[in-house]
Scaffold this motif. Structure first.
Motif, short mmCIF file in Angstrom:
data_model
loop_
_atom_site.label_atom_id
_atom_site.label_comp_id
_atom_site.label_asym_id
_atom_site.label_seq_id
_atom_site.Cartn_x
_atom_site.Cartn_y
_atom_site.Cartn_z
N ASP A 398 0.83 -1.21 0.00
CA ASP A 398 0.00 0.00 0.00
C ASP A 398 0.86 1.26 0.00
OD1 ASP A 398 1.06 -0.27 2.50
OD2 ASP A 398 -0.79 0.17 3.59
N GLY A 399 2.03 1.16 -0.62
CA GLY A 399 2.91 2.33 -0.70
C GLY A 399 2.51 3.26 -1.82
N GLU A 400 3.48 4.09 -2.23
CA GLU A 400 3.21 5.07 -3.28
C GLU A 400 3.12 4.42 -4.66
OE1 GLU A 400 6.21 8.02 -3.08
OE2 GLU A 400 5.64 8.74 -1.08
N GLY A 401 3.77 3.30 -4.86
CA GLY A 401 3.71 2.65 -6.15
C GLY A 401 4.59 3.33 -7.18
N LEU A 402 4.49 2.90 -8.41
CA LEU A 402 5.28 3.45 -9.51
C LEU A 402 4.35 3.83 -10.66
CD1 LEU A 402 8.28 0.92 -9.75
CD2 LEU A 402 8.29 3.21 -8.72
N ASP A 403 4.70 4.91 -11.34
CA ASP A 403 3.96 5.29 -12.55
C ASP A 403 4.35 4.36 -13.69
OD1 ASP A 403 2.80 7.36 -11.17
OD2 ASP A 403 4.36 8.81 -11.73
N ASN A 404 3.44 4.23 -14.64
CA ASN A 404 3.72 3.36 -15.79
C ASN A 404 4.92 3.83 -16.59
OD1 ASN A 404 1.50 1.74 -15.17
ND2 ASN A 404 0.10 2.96 -16.41
#
Length: 463
Positions: A398-404
């Motif tokens: 549930d972190g910030e994640g990555l953009d495509n």
């Protein structure tokens, strides 16, 4: 601009089925028109014979002077009945005669369809009339009520000029039997179409069976239970099987070459590591340094063992259960990241096993779990499902994640998008490489449930 969707199915089975259905429909429609035309000609032939007989009877009653002897005219059955639609007429230069039925029904009889003979020029004999060759001419007309009529017309010669004799009958005596015959005909064609459709389905099922067997053989090669695709295939598929087996051998040779390089590298590091371990022991170095050297030595021995196994020609793959490996890795990471207590939700059936070496599985899953632990806020989920010959293992946080836009960059060796921590940027690239070497893959995306990064690891299943 959106591409227009093709009306032709994309699958080969669908294409063949559509082509067969269209061809069968066109053939049945053509057969229906052809049979109806033959039936119409057959029924029309009977009507023509009846009208020709009436024309012949009336023609014998025409006198040489072009007049009609009514006493010699015999009306066939139906032509003397008003309202029946049957009639005849005689058109002569000296008069016109019609049947009683035609007068009662006010039938519109066609007039002579030939132009009258031209008057002769001065000094030339008159032109004789052009008569029929013995075959009456057909024609179509309607009465004053709009009823369709069929006619037969013949021309005979007389001293007064050509005499045109026409007999007419109702068109309904042709159309009614034709309609009665077409109903069972269409039903028979429909049953024939259904039978042909079922036969086409059976034919396609039997015809595509070698392709299904070929897919099963390829799945066995991918799972490691077979080395090559069997070459006892139909003649049309045998060249494809030869190319597939050649590709399999080429990939196996490339993989063996790469593993040989790894073995050489590991063998070259073995002696320096042993010397380093002795130096640390003599220097009474700390346990942490010795543990690090032991871990490196364990990795070297692992790759040497794999190289020896490949060199021995062992085609069987290891069977490693996923659930115990994830449980052990989770316990280790809880101690390593004790300062970050997270909630780890694991949904992995205990019976799922993959055809992967245990150390390879630990390395791949460990890299992904460690990456999720570093960037998660409070939750991590691990879900494993079986999808055909593969097992899909999803590790999300549930972190910030990555953009495509930066996902491809994150998969590059040595590339770090987050400088926090002591990583070196090789974890994701090593995981993807190991997965692909074992017949799987790694994809990154955004988790729809937790909102952070979702790493989807696919590995071949081991029954």
């Amino acid at each position: 601009m959106t591409a227009r969707r093709s009306l032709v199915p994309r699958s080969l089975y669908g294409r063949m089925l559509a082509i067969s259905a269209i061809s069968t429909l066109v053939a049945l429609v053509f057969a229906g028109f052809a049979i109806s035309h033959v039936l119409e000609r057959f029924v029309m032939h009977g009507l023509d014979d009846r009208l020709d007989a009436q024309v012949s009877v009336v023609a014998r009653a025409v006198r040489p002077d072009g007049t009609l002897d009514r006493t010699r005219v015999v009306d066939l059955a139906g032509l003397d009945s008003p309202g029946s639609g049957w009639a005849w007429q005689v058109q002569s230069p000296v008069g016109r005669w019609t049947s009683d039925g035609a007068a009662a029904e006010s039938v519109v009889l066609p007039g002579p369809d030939r132009a009258p003979p031209r008057p002769p020029l001065a000094g030339q004999p008159p032109t004789p009339p052009r008569l029929d060759d013995g075959q009456p001419r057909p024609g179509e007309t309607r009465d004053r009520h709009g009823q369709r009529l069929h006619s037969r017309t013949s021309t005979v010669a007389s001293r007064a000029g050509p005499v045109t004799i026409t007999a007419i009958g109702p068109r309904r005596i042709v159309e009614a039997p034709l309609r009665e015959a077409m109903i069972p005909l269409l039903g028979s064609l429909a049953l024939l179409g259904i039978g042909l459709g079922l036969a086409t389905l059976v034919q396609l099922r039997i015809g595509f069976r070698p392709l299904r067997d070929l897919r099963t053989s390829l799945a066995a090669v991918r799972a490691g239970s077979a080395r090559h695709v069997p070459d006892d295939q139909p003649g049309e598929l045998r060249p494809l099987v030869v190319e597939l087996n050649a590709l399999i051998d080429q990939n196996a040779a490339g993989l063996a070459h790469a593993r040989q390089h790894v073995a050489n590298l590991a063998h070259g590091l073995k002696t320096p590591l042993a010397a380093l371990s002795l130096k640390l022991a003599e220097a009474r170095a700390g346990d942490d340094l010795r543990d690090m050297v032991d871990q490196i030595d364990s990795r070297v021995r692992h790759h040497l063992g794999r190289a020896r196994a490949d060199a021995a020609g062992s085609g069987a793959r290891a069977r490693t259960a996923i659930a115990p490996a994830i449980g052990d890795l989770t316990n280790v990471l809880r101690r390593i990241h004790a300062e970050r207590p997270l909630s780890v939700e694991i949904a992995v059936p205990p019976k799922i096993a993959v055809a992967i070496d245990p150390q390879d599985l630990d390395e791949m899953v460990g890299n992904l779990l460690d990456n999720a632990w570093r960037h998660a806020c409070a939750r991590i989920s691990v879900i494993a499902v079986i999808e055909g010959p593969l097992v899909s293992l999803a590790i999300a946080d549930d972190g910030e994640g990555l953009d495509n836009s930066v996902i491809d960059e994150a998969m590059m060796p040595g590339r770090r998008l987050d400088e926090r921590g002591d990583g070196h940027g090789f974890g994701l690239s090593i995981t993807r490489e190991l997965a692909e070497l074992n017949g799987g893959g790694l994809t990154l995306g955004r988790s729809s449930e937790l909102g952070g990064l979702s790493a989807m690891l696919t590995l071949p299943i081991q029954a």
